[in-house]
Design a protein around this motif. Structure first.
Motif, PDB file in Angstrom:
ATOM      1  N   ALA A 180      -1.816  -8.658   6.277  1.00 55.55           N
ATOM      2  CA  ALA A 180      -2.795  -8.262   5.264  1.00 55.55           C
ATOM      3  C   ALA A 180      -4.183  -8.124   5.869  1.00 55.55           C
ATOM      4  O   ALA A 180      -4.932  -7.188   5.541  1.00 55.55           O
ATOM      5  CB  ALA A 180      -2.808  -9.283   4.125  1.00 55.55           C
ATOM      6  N   ASP A 181      -4.568  -9.048   6.749  1.00 62.87           N
ATOM      7  CA  ASP A 181      -5.882  -8.963   7.390  1.00 62.87           C
ATOM      8  C   ASP A 181      -5.956  -7.795   8.364  1.00 62.87           C
ATOM      9  O   ASP A 181      -6.982  -7.116   8.466  1.00 62.87           O
ATOM     10  CB  ASP A 181      -6.198 -10.267   8.117  1.00 62.87           C
ATOM     11  CG  ASP A 181      -6.697 -11.361   7.187  1.00 62.87           C
ATOM     12  OD1 ASP A 181      -6.968 -11.061   6.008  1.00 62.87           O
ATOM     13  OD2 ASP A 181      -6.815 -12.515   7.633  1.00 62.87           O
ATOM     14  N   ARG A 229     -10.893 -13.572  11.819  1.00 64.69           N
ATOM     15  CA  ARG A 229     -11.346 -14.614  10.914  1.00 64.69           C
ATOM     16  C   ARG A 229     -11.936 -15.766  11.729  1.00 64.69           C
ATOM     17  O   ARG A 229     -11.382 -16.176  12.737  1.00 64.69           O
ATOM     18  CB  ARG A 229     -10.183 -15.142  10.074  1.00 64.69           C
ATOM     19  CG  ARG A 229      -9.592 -14.123   9.112  1.00 64.69           C
ATOM     20  CD  ARG A 229     -10.434 -13.964   7.874  1.00 64.69           C
ATOM     21  NE  ARG A 229      -9.783 -13.115   6.878  1.00 64.69           N
ATOM     22  CZ  ARG A 229     -10.316 -12.838   5.678  1.00 64.69           C
ATOM     23  NH1 ARG A 229     -11.490 -13.348   5.349  1.00 64.69           N
ATOM     24  NH2 ARG A 229      -9.678 -12.059   4.833  1.00 64.69           N
ATOM     25  N   LEU A 273       0.840  -1.204   0.000  1.00 65.42           N
ATOM     26  CA  LEU A 273       0.000   0.000   0.000  1.00 65.42           C
ATOM     27  C   LEU A 273       0.872   1.249   0.000  1.00 65.42           C
ATOM     28  O   LEU A 273       0.919   1.997   0.988  1.00 65.42           O
ATOM     29  CB  LEU A 273      -0.921  -0.001   1.224  1.00 65.42           C
ATOM     30  CG  LEU A 273      -1.950  -1.127   1.324  1.00 65.42           C
ATOM     31  CD1 LEU A 273      -2.590  -1.136   2.699  1.00 65.42           C
ATOM     32  CD2 LEU A 273      -3.025  -0.969   0.254  1.00 65.42           C
ATOM     33  N   VAL A 279      -4.321  -4.962   8.169  1.00 65.19           N
ATOM     34  CA  VAL A 279      -4.416  -3.727   7.393  1.00 65.19           C
ATOM     35  C   VAL A 279      -5.805  -3.585   6.774  1.00 65.19           C
ATOM     36  O   VAL A 279      -6.375  -2.488   6.741  1.00 65.19           O
ATOM     37  CB  VAL A 279      -3.319  -3.685   6.316  1.00 65.19           C
ATOM     38  CG1 VAL A 279      -3.515  -2.494   5.390  1.00 65.19           C
ATOM     39  CG2 VAL A 279      -1.941  -3.616   6.964  1.00 65.19           C
ATOM     40  N   HIS A 280      -6.368  -4.697   6.296  1.00 66.44           N
ATOM     41  CA  HIS A 280      -7.721  -4.639   5.732  1.00 66.44           C
ATOM     42  C   HIS A 280      -8.730  -4.203   6.797  1.00 66.44           C
ATOM     43  O   HIS A 280      -9.621  -3.391   6.523  1.00 66.44           O
ATOM     44  CB  HIS A 280      -8.119  -6.003   5.171  1.00 66.44           C
ATOM     45  CG  HIS A 280      -9.520  -6.051   4.642  1.00 66.44           C
ATOM     46  ND1 HIS A 280      -9.915  -5.378   3.500  1.00 66.44           N
ATOM     47  CD2 HIS A 280     -10.638  -6.672   5.101  1.00 66.44           C
ATOM     48  CE1 HIS A 280     -11.193  -5.586   3.276  1.00 66.44           C
ATOM     49  NE2 HIS A 280     -11.663  -6.367   4.241  1.00 66.44           N
ATOM     50  N   ALA A 281      -8.589  -4.739   8.021  1.00 65.58           N
ATOM     51  CA  ALA A 281      -9.484  -4.337   9.101  1.00 65.58           C
ATOM     52  C   ALA A 281      -9.329  -2.852   9.414  1.00 65.58           C
ATOM     53  O   ALA A 281     -10.313  -2.151   9.660  1.00 65.58           O
ATOM     54  CB  ALA A 281      -9.207  -5.182  10.347  1.00 65.58           C
ATOM     55  N   TRP A 282      -8.102  -2.370   9.395  1.00 67.14           N
ATOM     56  CA  TRP A 282      -7.864  -0.938   9.641  1.00 67.14           C
ATOM     57  C   TRP A 282      -8.513  -0.087   8.564  1.00 67.14           C
ATOM     58  O   TRP A 282      -9.196   0.904   8.864  1.00 67.14           O
ATOM     59  CB  TRP A 282      -6.362  -0.671   9.696  1.00 67.14           C
ATOM     60  CG  TRP A 282      -6.006   0.784   9.644  1.00 67.14           C
ATOM     61  CD1 TRP A 282      -6.261   1.723  10.598  1.00 67.14           C
ATOM     62  CD2 TRP A 282      -5.348   1.463   8.568  1.00 67.14           C
ATOM     63  NE1 TRP A 282      -5.790   2.955  10.199  1.00 67.14           N
ATOM     64  CE2 TRP A 282      -5.230   2.826   8.951  1.00 67.14           C
ATOM     65  CE3 TRP A 282      -4.837   1.055   7.341  1.00 67.14           C
ATOM     66  CZ2 TRP A 282      -4.625   3.776   8.128  1.00 67.14           C
ATOM     67  CZ3 TRP A 282      -4.230   2.012   6.535  1.00 67.14           C
ATOM     68  CH2 TRP A 282      -4.137   3.347   6.922  1.00 67.14           C
ATOM     69  N   LEU A 283      -8.326  -0.443   7.297  1.00 67.14           N
ATOM     70  CA  LEU A 283      -8.918   0.324   6.203  1.00 67.14           C
ATOM     71  C   LEU A 283     -10.442   0.316   6.287  1.00 67.14           C
ATOM     72  O   LEU A 283     -11.101   1.304   5.934  1.00 67.14           O
ATOM     73  CB  LEU A 283      -8.472  -0.257   4.861  1.00 67.14           C
ATOM     74  CG  LEU A 283      -6.999  -0.053   4.491  1.00 67.14           C
ATOM     75  CD1 LEU A 283      -6.654  -0.861   3.248  1.00 67.14           C
ATOM     76  CD2 LEU A 283      -6.696   1.421   4.268  1.00 67.14           C
ATOM     77  N   THR A 284     -11.011  -0.779   6.765  1.00 66.88           N
ATOM     78  CA  THR A 284     -12.467  -0.912   6.809  1.00 66.88           C
ATOM     79  C   THR A 284     -13.071  -0.228   8.025  1.00 66.88           C
ATOM     80  O   THR A 284     -14.146   0.377   7.933  1.00 66.88           O
ATOM     81  CB  THR A 284     -12.860  -2.401   6.824  1.00 66.88           C
ATOM     82  OG1 THR A 284     -12.284  -3.056   5.687  1.00 66.88           O
ATOM     83  CG2 THR A 284     -14.369  -2.573   6.786  1.00 66.88           C
ATOM     84  N   ASP A 289     -17.496 -10.124   3.476  1.00 66.59           N
ATOM     85  CA  ASP A 289     -17.470  -8.662   3.416  1.00 66.59           C
ATOM     86  C   ASP A 289     -17.440  -8.104   4.834  1.00 66.59           C
ATOM     87  O   ASP A 289     -18.474  -8.058   5.513  1.00 66.59           O
ATOM     88  CB  ASP A 289     -18.698  -8.158   2.658  1.00 66.59           C
ATOM     89  CG  ASP A 289     -18.654  -6.658   2.377  1.00 66.59           C
ATOM     90  OD1 ASP A 289     -17.965  -5.933   3.122  1.00 66.59           O
ATOM     91  OD2 ASP A 289     -19.313  -6.218   1.407  1.00 66.59           O
ATOM     92  N   TRP A 296     -14.858 -13.424   7.786  1.00 65.61           N
ATOM     93  CA  TRP A 296     -14.785 -12.452   8.870  1.00 65.61           C
ATOM     94  C   TRP A 296     -15.830 -12.751   9.931  1.00 65.61           C
ATOM     95  O   TRP A 296     -16.989 -13.038   9.622  1.00 65.61           O
ATOM     96  CB  TRP A 296     -14.960 -11.042   8.332  1.00 65.61           C
ATOM     97  CG  TRP A 296     -13.766 -10.558   7.577  1.00 65.61           C
ATOM     98  CD1 TRP A 296     -13.640 -10.429   6.225  1.00 65.61           C
ATOM     99  CD2 TRP A 296     -12.508 -10.165   8.135  1.00 65.61           C
ATOM    100  NE1 TRP A 296     -12.376  -9.981   5.904  1.00 65.61           N
ATOM    101  CE2 TRP A 296     -11.658  -9.808   7.050  1.00 65.61           C
ATOM    102  CE3 TRP A 296     -12.010 -10.082   9.431  1.00 65.61           C
ATOM    103  CZ2 TRP A 296     -10.355  -9.361   7.241  1.00 65.61           C
ATOM    104  CZ3 TRP A 296     -10.703  -9.648   9.626  1.00 65.61           C
ATOM    105  CH2 TRP A 296      -9.898  -9.288   8.535  1.00 65.61           C
TER     106      TRP A 296
END
Length: 288
Positions: free
Chosen positions: A246-247, A176, A50, A249-254, A135, A183
């Motif tokens: 990766a998970d 997870r 990113l 960071v995805h949680a942070w972005l979401t 999602d 999720w």
């Protein structure tokens, strides 16, 4: 209920409000060192995957580069006097430890005030879940909306499993699912009531609200050791040790702009204590 509510890394959060003397400093530094290692892994992933978030990655990378402790030897108390911190608790394990321990202590103090004024109120740990999904944003929104509806039904005065609850504080956690790999958002709540809420009634009400889950858990919290229950609410919002960067960071972005905690508190608590004691007061708000 998952893993019988085992504490996740209890030394990382609860230990922060435990022994404060000089003999505890090596263990504290060791905890922070392990957290710093996790932060480095996340920063490295962000730098390669990113690049548009390089500034945030740099902040996480530098977090904990220096820590200054001060020993008050006359009372044998060690305090973190200065530090370089990124304040990204959804990304950084070190900041998550610091934030979680502050929240844990603040609400334990509030609980002691309430217990002194209303000794008939007992603490209960309530867990609510929704069906796993791919999602995260949709699943978190579904859980958040269902939680609001659960409290609205109580306030409408038409009969609710939470009718006996006089105050509560809760937070959301995402990870997870161990079986599904999808999720699994859920929430942990400390509920104060004279009698334990009925788990069967709550499960039926929750299924009616969510349409996809009747999985709830209600259990008493030891008055002698309330930390064992409160830590479930004030530990990490994401499980750094159980998921890849990766998970995380995805949680942070979401979830970065989502409210991840809330409270329905007694007026006695609000009068006797400072409501917004966290560095990010919008994360846990107080209402009557």
């Amino acid at each position: 209920m998952e893993d019988d509510h085992k504490k996740e890394n209890p030394d990382s959060v609860a230990a922060e409000i435990g022994v404060e003397g000089i003999e505890a400093l090596p263990r504290r530094v060791d905890r922070y060192g392990k957290a710093k290692k996790g932060a480095l892994d996340i920063a490295e992933y962000m730098a390669t995957a990113l690049p548009e978030h390089q500034a945030t990655a740099d902040r996480v990378l530098a977090c904990g580069d220096y820590l200054v402790f001060r020993h008050y030897f006359t009372v044998d108390r060690v305090r973190l006097h200065g530090a370089q911190l990124c304040m990204k608790h959804l990304l950084c394990p070190l900041c998550a430890i610091r934030r979680g321990s502050k929240a844990l202590k603040a609400y334990l103090d509030r609980f002691e005030v309430i217990k002194a004024e209303r000794p008939q109120l007992l603490p209960f740990l309530v867990t609510l879940t929704v069906k796993d999904g791919d999602d995260l944003a949709e699943r978190f929104k579904h859980l958040h909306k269902a939680q609001r509806e659960l409290w609205m039904r109580k306030h409408r005065g038409r009969g609710s499993p939470l009718d006996g609850v006089q105050g509560a504080v809760w937070s959301y956690e995402v990870k997870r699912g161990s079986g599904s790999g999808a999720w699994h958002p859920h929430l942990h709540m400390i509920a104060l009531a004279e009698h334990q809420p009925d788990a069967g009634q709550l499960a039926a009400e929750w299924k009616d609200i969510t349409g996809d889950s009747h999985i709830v858990d209600v259990r008493p919290i030891s008055q002698a050791d309330p930390v064992s229950g409160f830590i479930e609410v004030f530990k990490y919002a994401v499980k750094f040790s159980d998921q890849p960067p990766a998970d995380t960071v995805h949680a942070w972005l979401t979830l970065a702009r989502k409210r991840r905690g809330d409270a329905q508190l007694l007026s006695q608590c609000l009068r006797a204590t400072n409501c917004c004691t966290l560095s990010d007061p919008c994360d846990v708000t107080c209402s009557i």
